[in-house]
Design a protein around this motif. Structure first.
Motif, short mmCIF file in Angstrom:
data_model
loop_
_atom_site.label_atom_id
_atom_site.label_comp_id
_atom_site.label_asym_id
_atom_site.label_seq_id
_atom_site.Cartn_x
_atom_site.Cartn_y
_atom_site.Cartn_z
N GLY A 1 0.81 -1.21 0.00
CA GLY A 1 0.00 0.00 0.00
C GLY A 1 0.85 1.27 0.00
O GLY A 1 1.71 1.45 0.85
N THR B 1 0.96 5.11 0.64
CA THR B 1 0.20 6.13 1.33
C THR B 1 0.39 7.46 0.62
O THR B 1 1.48 8.03 0.61
N PRO C 1 -8.59 5.65 -0.83
CA PRO C 1 -7.95 4.36 -1.14
C PRO C 1 -8.56 3.72 -2.38
O PRO C 1 -9.79 3.70 -2.55
N SER C 2 -7.72 3.21 -3.26
CA SER C 2 -8.18 2.60 -4.51
C SER C 2 -7.21 1.49 -4.90
O SER C 2 -6.09 1.42 -4.42
N LEU D 1 -4.21 -5.36 0.70
CA LEU D 1 -4.04 -3.96 1.11
C LEU D 1 -4.91 -3.58 2.30
O LEU D 1 -4.94 -2.41 2.69
N MET E 1 -8.32 -3.81 2.52
CA MET E 1 -9.60 -3.25 2.12
C MET E 1 -10.64 -4.36 2.03
O MET E 1 -10.31 -5.53 1.85
N LYS F 1 -12.75 1.35 -6.17
CA LYS F 1 -12.85 2.26 -5.03
C LYS F 1 -13.98 1.84 -4.12
O LYS F 1 -14.79 0.97 -4.47
N ASP F 2 -14.05 2.49 -2.95
CA ASP F 2 -15.08 2.17 -1.98
C ASP F 2 -16.43 2.69 -2.44
O ASP F 2 -16.52 3.65 -3.21
#
Length: 268
Positions: A66, A68, A120-121, A180, A182, A227-228
Motif C-alpha cells: 500500500g 500512502t 484508497p483505490s 491492502l 480493504m 474504489k469504496d
C-alpha cells in the motif's frame, strides 16, 4: 553473478527473449535492488522457479504494498488533522471542518484533486486479450459503477469469450484489495476502459483468381480502478442536489398595473 546463475537455470529461448527487449529482467534485478539485496541475491542459488520467486525484488512486484498518498500530499500536521476529520465523520472527509489539536483549532481545506487522490483505490490491469476494442468497449459498458462481487458474478455467467479474462482481472483485483487491508464487499468499479495492446497477428487470406488479402487478429488490454462504495454514494448525492435545485429565472413574474403615470405615448 546473478545473471550467470539465472542463465544456467532458465530456458535458452526465454533468456533470448528477455535479453532482446529493452526492459530486461536481469537489468531490473541488478539495477533496481540495493547493495544489501545484491549481496543476498548473489549468495543465493536459484535451482528452481520457487527459489527465484523468493527474490525480494520479484516478491515486491507480485505482492502489492500500500502506497500512502498522505505522506506525499500532506505535511505531518495535515496528516494528523486529516485522520481526525475521518475519525469524526466515520471515514468521510468534510472540508473546512474545525479540528482541535494540542489546544489549538484548525480548519483543513483540501482541493478536489487532493481529496480524490487520498481515497484508497486499487488499480488492476488484464493480460493480453484476443478481441477488438469495439467489441470489448460494448461489453465493458455494463460494468460501469457496478459492485465488485456483482461484476465477478456477471463475468462468470456471461457467454462472451472475453468475459473469462475480465473475471480473472477482477479476481486478482479482489485479492489485491484484501492484501491492502480493504473490504472487497464494499468496493465497486469506479473506472474501466479498454486499449489496443499492439502487435496484432496477421495472416494471409487466399482469394480467387490468384489474389490474396490480409486477416488481422487484434489484441486489447483492459484496465480498471476499484474504489469504496462511499465514493459512488457521494457522487449520487451531488447529482441529486444539482437536479433538485430550483431553476433560476432572469425576471420575476411581475404584473402590469394601471396607474396615473401610464399614458398611450411611448417614453424613452
Amino acid at each position: 553473478m546473478l545473471a550467470r546463475q539465472l542463465r544456467a537455470v532458465l530456458p535458452r529461448t526465454w533468456i533470448r527473449h528477455q535479453s532482446s527487449t529493452s526492459g530486461s529482467l536481469f537489468k531490473d534485478l541488478e539495477g533496481s535492488s540495493s547493495a544489501a539485496e545484491k549481496e543476498s541475491a548473489d549468495a543465493a542459488v536459484y535451482n528452481t522457479n520457487a527459489d527465484l520467486l523468493n527474490h525480494p525484488y520479484i516478491k515486491s512486484k507480485m505482492d502489492p504494498q500500500g502506497k500512502t498518498a498522505t505522506e506525499e500530499l500532506l505535511s505531518p500536521l495535515k496528516q494528523i488533522l486529516y485522520s481526525k476529520v475521518l475519525a469524526a465523520n466515520n471515514g468521510k472527509f468534510v472540508n473546512n471542518q474545525t479540528v482541535e489539536h494540542e489546544g489549538s483549532s484548525y480548519e483543513l481545506s483540501l482541493t478536489p484533486e487532493q481529496q480524490k487522490a487520498l481515497i484508497p483505490s486499487v488499480y488492476i490491469q488484464s493480460y493480453r486479450i484476443k478481441s477488438s476494442w469495439k467489441k470489448m468497449y460494448m461489453f465493458l459498458r455494463m460494468y460501469r459503477q457496478m459492485g465488485l462481487t456483482e461484476a465477478i458474478t456477471q463475468s462468470h455467467f456471461s457467454s462472451r469469450r472475453m468475459a473469462r479474462d475480465v473475471a480473472n482481472m477482477l479476481e486478482r483485483g479482489r485479492d489485491d484489495a484484501i492484501k491492502l487491508g480493504m473490504n472487497p464487499e464494499t468496493m465497486h468499479i469506479d473506472q474501466i476502459w479498454v486499449g489496443k495492446d499492439g502487435n496484432d497477428f496477421r495472416r494471409i487470406q487466399f482469394k480467387g483468381r490468384g489474389r490474396t488479402g490480409v486477416i488481422t487478429h487484434p489484441y486489447v488490454h483492459v484496465k480498471a480502478i476499484l474504489k469504496d462504495n462511499q465514493v459512488r454514494e457521494d457522487r449520487k448525492a451531488l447529482i441529486k442536489k444539482r437536479l433538485d435545485r430550483k431553476l433560476w429565472r432572469p425576471l420575476r413574474n411581475w404584473t402590469i398595473k394601471e396607474d396615473d403615470t401610464q399614458t398611450p405615448d411611448y417614453k424613452w
